[in-house]
Enzyme design. Structure first.
Site, mmCIF file in Angstrom:
data_model
loop_
_atom_site.group_PDB
_atom_site.id
_atom_site.type_symbol
_atom_site.label_atom_id
_atom_site.label_comp_id
_atom_site.label_asym_id
_atom_site.label_seq_id
_atom_site.Cartn_x
_atom_site.Cartn_y
_atom_site.Cartn_z
ATOM 1 N N TRP A 130 -10.808 -4.875 1.596
ATOM 2 C CA TRP A 130 -11.521 -3.822 2.337
ATOM 3 C C TRP A 130 -12.893 -3.598 1.684
ATOM 4 C CZ3 TRP A 130 -10.884 2.001 1.303
ATOM 5 C CH2 TRP A 130 -11.479 2.753 2.329
ATOM 6 N N ASP A 211 -2.375 -0.431 -1.984
ATOM 7 C CA ASP A 211 -3.015 0.376 -0.947
ATOM 8 C C ASP A 211 -2.126 0.277 0.298
ATOM 9 O OD1 ASP A 211 -4.585 1.471 1.019
ATOM 10 O OD2 ASP A 211 -6.429 0.441 0.435
ATOM 11 N N LYS A 246 -3.816 6.814 9.827
ATOM 12 C CA LYS A 246 -3.486 5.954 10.969
ATOM 13 C C LYS A 246 -2.093 6.274 11.500
ATOM 14 C CE LYS A 246 -6.799 3.780 8.699
ATOM 15 N NZ LYS A 246 -8.176 3.530 8.988
HETATM 16 C C1 LMR Z 1 -11.513 0.636 8.239
HETATM 17 O O1 LMR Z 1 -11.455 -0.268 7.406
HETATM 18 O O2 LMR Z 1 -12.135 0.544 9.305
HETATM 19 C C2 LMR Z 1 -10.782 1.928 7.965
HETATM 20 O O3 LMR Z 1 -10.026 1.825 6.808
HETATM 21 C C3 LMR Z 1 -11.634 3.114 7.981
HETATM 22 C C4 LMR Z 1 -12.601 3.158 6.854
HETATM 23 O O4 LMR Z 1 -12.692 4.217 6.237
HETATM 24 O O5 LMR Z 1 -13.293 2.178 6.575
#
Ligand code: LMR
Length: 398
Positions: A130, A211, A246
């Protein structure tokens, strides 16, 4: 003070919200941020949440401070939901869960906890991970590295390479995992692979940090928290960051929690005291509303059952969209193989596009995705899928 300051570019994911909102094109599609959308393109509140909010409004009597732990019933229930009520670690009194502002807040508290405990600790995350992990951990002062994870050519897991890399990790290292619905690539280890990873963590002695932002969106609550349960069996210490954004569709209420399993009850208390210390210096105390609502849901059999149904509804709809999208792309005559979309899970998949192709989608078609070509599959519907596929064919030159 600020004379020398220059503006920094918007966050790669959050920046898309504003860009999309400002786009006047009626055909625009937001495939950016990870939020669930229904067929009409809305992100509705869950019925169980609406019901619990009514109960909360009727029954709450004060808005006085909660203290650093947040809502105790929420902490207990979310820990038990993830680990399973009968988990040995509860009997051994080795778990502490503290409510945080969202899953991101939980990750930041986890980073602060590790930094205070052992300042030289380095963190290994999957490649890719992420985008905000890449900002958050170094932002908390932790050195960050990656281990192999996603095979872009085959849109699959580089399991052997991942294991080989993790064999190099040892005590004092923290390894970050996505429990399910990997963000951004949608590829997860299967249960057997998770068992092998957990065994390795036990043997090598590194600390797993998990996570679990998308619990319930891959296969189900128990299935999606499997890796945490396996790590809890194999490792004396486990850290996990959960989110209810979510799975309860409570995004803006910022409901999350950090949970830590420590070697024994005394160390678990010590961990919790450090968590309270780092949060006090940051935001002092977590907010109450969202967790109070979830506390009501998870302590009502009826509302919990309703939650399971609503969560399964979101999960099934996304899986259905995955199937339809990959079939429609093939039916449109696009030669490149996108059948992987159907094999992956959760909200995200990589479309394997270049940044130029992503920008063409945005500039020529008002279709918004992250630069990596991560798409939020949950944003598709009957009304926008064909338009997306036409645009995809154009940018792929097919
Ligand atoms: C995403 O990756 O789109 C979500 O986890 C929201 C975010 O805060 O980035």
């Amino acid at each position: 003070m600020f004379e020398k300051l220059n503006a920094i570019p918007p966050d790669p994911i959050l920046g898309l919200i504003a860009a999309y909102a400002a786009d006047p094109n009626p055909k625009k599609i937001d495939l950016g941020i990870g939020v669930y959308r229904d067929e009409a393109g809305n992100t509705p509140m869950l019925d169980c949440v609406v019901e619990a909010e009514k109960i909360l409004l009727r029954t709450q009597t004060t808005k006085t401070y909660l203290g650093p732990r947040g809502v105790p019933g929420f902490n207990q229930a979310i820990g038990e939901t993830i680990l399973g009520k009968d988990n040995e670690v509860f009997k051994q009194n080795r778990v502490r869960t503290v409510q945080t502002p969202g899953g991101t807040g939980a990750l930041r508290v986890a980073a602060d906890l590790v930094k205070v405990t052992r300042p030289e600790t380095e963190l290994w995350a999957s490649d890719p991970t992420w985008a905000n992990h890449l900002a958050l951990f170094p932002g908390a002062g932790m050195a960050m590295h990656s281990y192999p994870y996603f095979d872009a050519e085959n849109s699959s897991l580089r399991f052997d390479d991942m294991i080989a890399a993790l064999q190099q990790r040892g005590p004092g290292d923290v390894v970050l995992f996505h429990a399910c619905c990997h963000n951004p690539c949608g590829v997860s280890p299967d249960p057997e692979q998770w068992q092998a990873i957990a065994n390795l963590a036990g043997e090598r002695g590194f600390t797993p940090m998990i996570d679990i932002a998308y619990m319930g969106f891959e296969r189900g609550i128990e299935e999606d928290s499997l890796c945490i349960r396996l790590f809890a069996e194999q490792c004396p210490e486990v850290i996990f960051a959960s989110s209810c954004s979510k799975n309860f569709a409570m995004y803006r209420e910022r409901v999350g929690a950090i949970s830590v399993i420590a070697g024994n009850a005394e160390k678990a208390d010590a961990v919790e005291s450090v968590i309270h210390n780092v949060t006090r210096k940051n935001y002092s105390m977590p907010p109450a509303h969202g967790p109070a609502v979830i506390d009501i849901i998870l302590h009502s059999e009826e509302l919990t059952a309703q939650w399971h149904v609503e969560l399964a509804g979101m999960r099934n709809r996304i899986n259905g969209l995955r199937k339809t999208l990959s079939e429609k792309i093939a039916a449109a005559g696009i030669q490149r193989d996108f059948s992987f979309i159907q094999r992956q899970s959760g909200m995200f998949s990589f479309m394997g596009l270049t940044v130029e192709q992503v920008h063409r989608l945005r500039d020529e078609f008002a279709i918004y995705t992250v630069n990596s070509s991560r798409v939020n599959v949950a944003s598709f519907n009957e009304g926008n899928m064909d338009y997306f596929i036409e645009a995809l064919a154009v940018v792929l030159d097919e």
